[in-house]
Design an enzyme around this catalytic site. Structure first.
Site, PDB file in Angstrom:
ATOM      1  N   CYS A   1       0.802  -1.216   0.000  1.00  0.00           N
ATOM      2  CA  CYS A   1       0.000   0.000   0.000  1.00  0.00           C
ATOM      3  C   CYS A   1       0.845   1.282   0.000  1.00  0.00           C
ATOM      4  O   CYS A   1       1.449   1.604  -1.021  1.00  0.00           O
ATOM      5  CB  CYS A   1      -0.976  -0.068   1.171  1.00  0.00           C
ATOM      6  SG  CYS A   1      -2.436   0.940   0.944  1.00  0.00           S
TER       7      CYS A   1
ATOM      8  N   ARG B   1     -12.449   6.199  -0.850  1.00  0.00           N
ATOM      9  CA  ARG B   1     -11.428   5.183  -0.555  1.00  0.00           C
ATOM     10  C   ARG B   1     -11.850   3.830  -1.130  1.00  0.00           C
ATOM     11  O   ARG B   1     -13.043   3.525  -1.218  1.00  0.00           O
ATOM     12  CB  ARG B   1     -11.220   5.060   0.954  1.00  0.00           C
ATOM     13  CG  ARG B   1     -10.647   6.302   1.598  1.00  0.00           C
ATOM     14  CD  ARG B   1     -10.260   6.058   3.041  1.00  0.00           C
ATOM     15  NE  ARG B   1      -9.053   5.257   3.162  1.00  0.00           N
ATOM     16  CZ  ARG B   1      -7.817   5.741   3.012  1.00  0.00           C
ATOM     17  NH1 ARG B   1      -7.636   7.011   2.721  1.00  0.00           N
ATOM     18  NH2 ARG B   1      -6.779   4.947   3.142  1.00  0.00           N
TER      19      ARG B   1
ATOM     20  N   HIS C   1      -3.356  -5.766   2.667  1.00  0.00           N
ATOM     21  CA  HIS C   1      -3.048  -5.853   4.092  1.00  0.00           C
ATOM     22  C   HIS C   1      -3.596  -7.189   4.579  1.00  0.00           C
ATOM     23  O   HIS C   1      -4.125  -7.977   3.814  1.00  0.00           O
ATOM     24  CB  HIS C   1      -3.728  -4.723   4.863  1.00  0.00           C
ATOM     25  CG  HIS C   1      -3.301  -3.356   4.446  1.00  0.00           C
ATOM     26  ND1 HIS C   1      -2.104  -2.804   4.812  1.00  0.00           N
ATOM     27  CD2 HIS C   1      -3.921  -2.414   3.697  1.00  0.00           C
ATOM     28  CE1 HIS C   1      -2.005  -1.580   4.312  1.00  0.00           C
ATOM     29  NE2 HIS C   1      -3.098  -1.321   3.630  1.00  0.00           N
TER      30      HIS C   1
END
Ligand code: GLN
Length: 253
Positions: free
Chosen positions: A96, A130, A201
């Site tokens: 990320c 997002r 993640h």
């Protein structure tokens, strides 16, 4: 023969969200189980390291504010020598925010342009909405074309940045579920030499032990020669859980 490896952990203070540190713990534990010594060197702002003496590197995700604190230092202090080591085959995993800073730049949604080291031919532009949720990527872990083998990686993504690929890098894989690098073209991550960047993640490596071992094997072979093999571990339970999760997620996709 007893093997020793060194891992550089980039900016663990500022760049560690959603448990990304678990990736380093996973590598350490999988090494320990096999009697391999893994030395972890945290690298903060102002720290220097000899990248050619490193076998592995990890760069986790961070908020835009965390990235802003370290981007300049990363570029000036590590950029050139890290890029040389990556070209030379350093095994690296970047998630990320760390992934974004390996590219040319990250233009945040507030208009701040954070410089990247440009070793990956990618750039990232922040959006207002997002990109959040579970993600499954069908990945080719090497640059080989056609792919030698494909593996499914599962994780969780949460980023404003949309990452676009240039011609000098190959996407790590195809997004089966989730947004991936930009939510538009189905690209999930980047593979360049022995380095991998992506938005997963999780932590990523405990959930995907095949990727952890892929990185370890690359690192061992670069240091000790191409005949090195990695004794298998019993990942039955983890792989069953991974398979069940991917199946469930794709069924509801
Ligand atoms: N701050 C970056 C973004 O929002 C990276 C986020 C992250 O590392 N999870 O795109």
């Amino acid at each position: 023969m007893s093997y020793q490896l060194t891992l550089a952990h980039l900016y663990p203070e500022q760049m560690n969200i959603y448990g990304d540190r678990g990736n380093v713990i996973t590598l350490q534990q999988r090494c320990a189980w096999r009697g391999i010594e893994l030395h972890v060197t945290p690298l903060g702002v102002g720290d220097a390291i000899d990248w050619m003496a490193c076998d592995l590197a990890f760069f986790g995700g961070g908020q835009d504010s965390g990235q802003a604190l370290i981007a300049e230092d990363f570029l000036r202090r590590q950029g050139e020598s890290l890029a040389r080591a990556i070209e030379d085959g350093l095994a690296l995993l970047a998630i990320c925010g760390g992934y974004q800073l390996l590219g040319h730049y990250f233009l945040t949604h507030t208009g701040e342009k954070l410089p990247g080291v440009g070793v990956f031919d990618i750039h990232t532009v922040g959006g207002k909405k997002r990109l959040i949720g579970n993600i499954v990527v069908e990945a080719n872990l090497t640059e080989a074309e056609p792919p030698v083998s494909k593996t499914r990686l599962v994780g969780f993504e949460n980023h404003s940045g949309r990452t676009y690929h240039g011609p000098r890098v190959r996407p790590l894989g195809r997004v089966l579920l989730g947004h991936g690098d930009n939510g538009e073209d189905g690209c999930g991550g980047t593979v360049f030499r022995n380095s991998i960047g992506c938005y997963l993640h999780g932590s990523l490596l405990p959930k995907n032990p095949q990727l952890a071992d892929h990185l370890l094997l690359l690192a061992l072979r670069r240091r000790y020669g191409s005949s090195v093999t990695l004794p298998p571990l019993d990942d039955t339970l983890e792989l069953q859980a991974q398979h069940a999760m991917v199946t469930r997620l794709l069924r509801h996709a």
